[in-house]
Enzyme design. Structure first.
Site, PDB file in Angstrom:
ATOM      1  CB  ALA A 232      -0.950   0.001   1.199  1.00  0.00           C
ATOM      2  CG  ASP A 300       1.098  -0.451  -6.922  1.00  0.00           C
ATOM      3  OD1 ASP A 300       1.599  -0.655  -8.043  1.00  0.00           O
ATOM      4  OD2 ASP A 300       1.054   0.676  -6.396  1.00  0.00           O
ATOM      5  CB  CYS A 353       4.771   2.563 -12.017  1.00  0.00           C
ATOM      6  SG  CYS A 353       6.028   2.548 -10.735  1.00  0.00           S
TER       7      CYS A 353
END
Length: 402
Positions: A232, A300, A353
């Site tokens: 997170a 993520d 990313c």
């Protein structure tokens, strides 16, 4: 443009800290902007934008200036003189700036611009990996990643609608525009410090790139579910998940860094997001407790960050090839371990990313061949490249547990 001594000295000090003391550009610039209370917005813009520009084009400018790292202050002044000359700025008669061979600088620029690694100002190894993994697309992507990133806001729908936020920002002299295909986004038409606005203090928005905003939507969350955000950090995507879930259900926000989760708590309070429970990962037990208990899991994953070089240009110089090898191993381990939290019929999103297939679809393909991965079906994935979207490079894959 007339150069002001105190502003240029601030730029040189900032570059020294970033290049020679391993400072992070965003933190260094943040500190520089508090240096003189008398500076207006134009002064602060000059300092921030000049530092970022020189960091972005470090290799090209250093090559033109014929200086090598570690840079002395004299070297940094020479690099600054190259930056100013290429922008047509008349250099003042200061003792720090020696005679500047203007014609030679422009000639060297034309000559080096024919070679991609100099033209796009990138380390050799990174250029090689990019070409190897992306082929012909690498050239266009590299060019896009050297553009200044736009400022995009994500509306906090727990507190306000997109139209009302746009009006509220207009009242504070901040102009924005809608972005087609991004329902919760507004883009600034002109760069401004939005963090001092009342709208920000009231928790009406977060600054979040448009590509990053697609991740929470991709997870297909529903109000009332139990969702785990496993990496997170400071919670940009966690807060978006909370808004999509209308504050109903439970989001367990996990990270190995407790200090990042403290920042998330602060942001969640401002956003009015009450269904978030931060948990620091201290051992594998913290993961095992949640095995088979989550409706949705977001991974993520930590990555090279090559998709966000436009906003973090110093990452080009801080990244090393051996880091890529170790981060791929970490990604693989995280996917194997954290995926076990998904309950049968539940869904998982793996996102980065990065723009490199070796960190993205290759990781997912490998995972699906493992014992744990065989319990999942691949639903869909999305590859976002900066030169196609105009925003950060991103990857996301949606899997469903059988």
């Amino acid at each position: 443009m007339r150069l002001h001594r105190n502003l240029v000295f601030a730029v040189i000090d900032g570059l020294n800290e970033i290049f020679n003391e391993d400072g992070y550009a965003d933190k260094v610039v943040q500190k520089l902007l508090k240096r003189d209370k008398r500076w207006g917005s134009r002064d602060r813009s000059f300092v921030a934008e000049t530092v970022y520009e020189i960091v972005r084009w470090k290799r090209l400018y250093a090559e033109i200036a014929e200086v090598k790292e570690p840079f002395s202050r004299e070297n940094l002044w020479r690099i600054f003189a190259v930056w100013a000359t290429l922008r047509g700025i008349t250099l003042p008669d200061w003792k720090q700036i020696g005679p500047t061979p203007t014609r030679r600088i422009k000639g060297r620029f034309d000559e080096l611009s024919k070679i991609r690694k100099f033209r796009e100002s990138i380390p050799d190894w990174m250029d090689e990996i990019g070409e190897q993994e992306l082929g012909a697309k690498w050239e266009k992507e590299l060019k896009a990643l050297n553009e200044q990133a736009p400022v995009v806001l994500r509306i906090n729908t727990l507190k306000i609608s997109r139209d009302k936020l746009r009006s509220a920002l207009e009242d504070e002299d901040i102009d924005t525009e809608f972005i087609k295909g991004y329902p919760d986004a507004l883009q600034l038409t002109e760069r401004k410090n939005v963090f001092t606005s009342d709208a920000f203090k009231n928790g009406f928005f977060e600054v979040q790139d448009a590509s990053s905003q697609l991740v929470a939507n991709f997870l297909d969350v529903q109000p009332g579910q139990r969702v785990v955000d496993t990496c997170a950090g400071a919670g940009g995507k966690t807060l978006h998940l909370s808004a999509l879930m209308q504050n109903k259900g439970q989001i367990i926000a996990m990270d190995i860094y407790g200090n990042k989760l403290k920042e998330l708590k602060r942001r969640a309070k401002r956003a009015g997001a009450h269904n978030i429970e931060p948990r620091t990962i201290e051992s594998t037990k913290d993961i095992k407790k949640l095995h088979g208990k989550a409706d949705r899991v977001l991974i993520d994953a930590p990555c090279s960050g090559l998709g966000v070089l436009s906003r973090n240009p110093d990452a080009k110089w801080k990244l090393q090839p051996e880091f890529l090898d170790s981060i791929r191993q970490t990604q693989s381990e995280i996917l194997e371990s954290y995926s076990k939290m998904v309950k049968p019929g539940g869904k998982l999103v793996y996102a980065t990313c990065s723009i490199l297939p070796s960190e993205n679809q290759n990781q997912v393909e490998h995972f699906l061949t493992t014992e744990t991965g065989k319990n999942f079906n691949f639903i869909k994935d999305k590859k976002i490249l900066s030169h196609q979207s105009g925003y950060d490079g991103f990857y996301m894959a949606l899997l469903e547990r059988k």
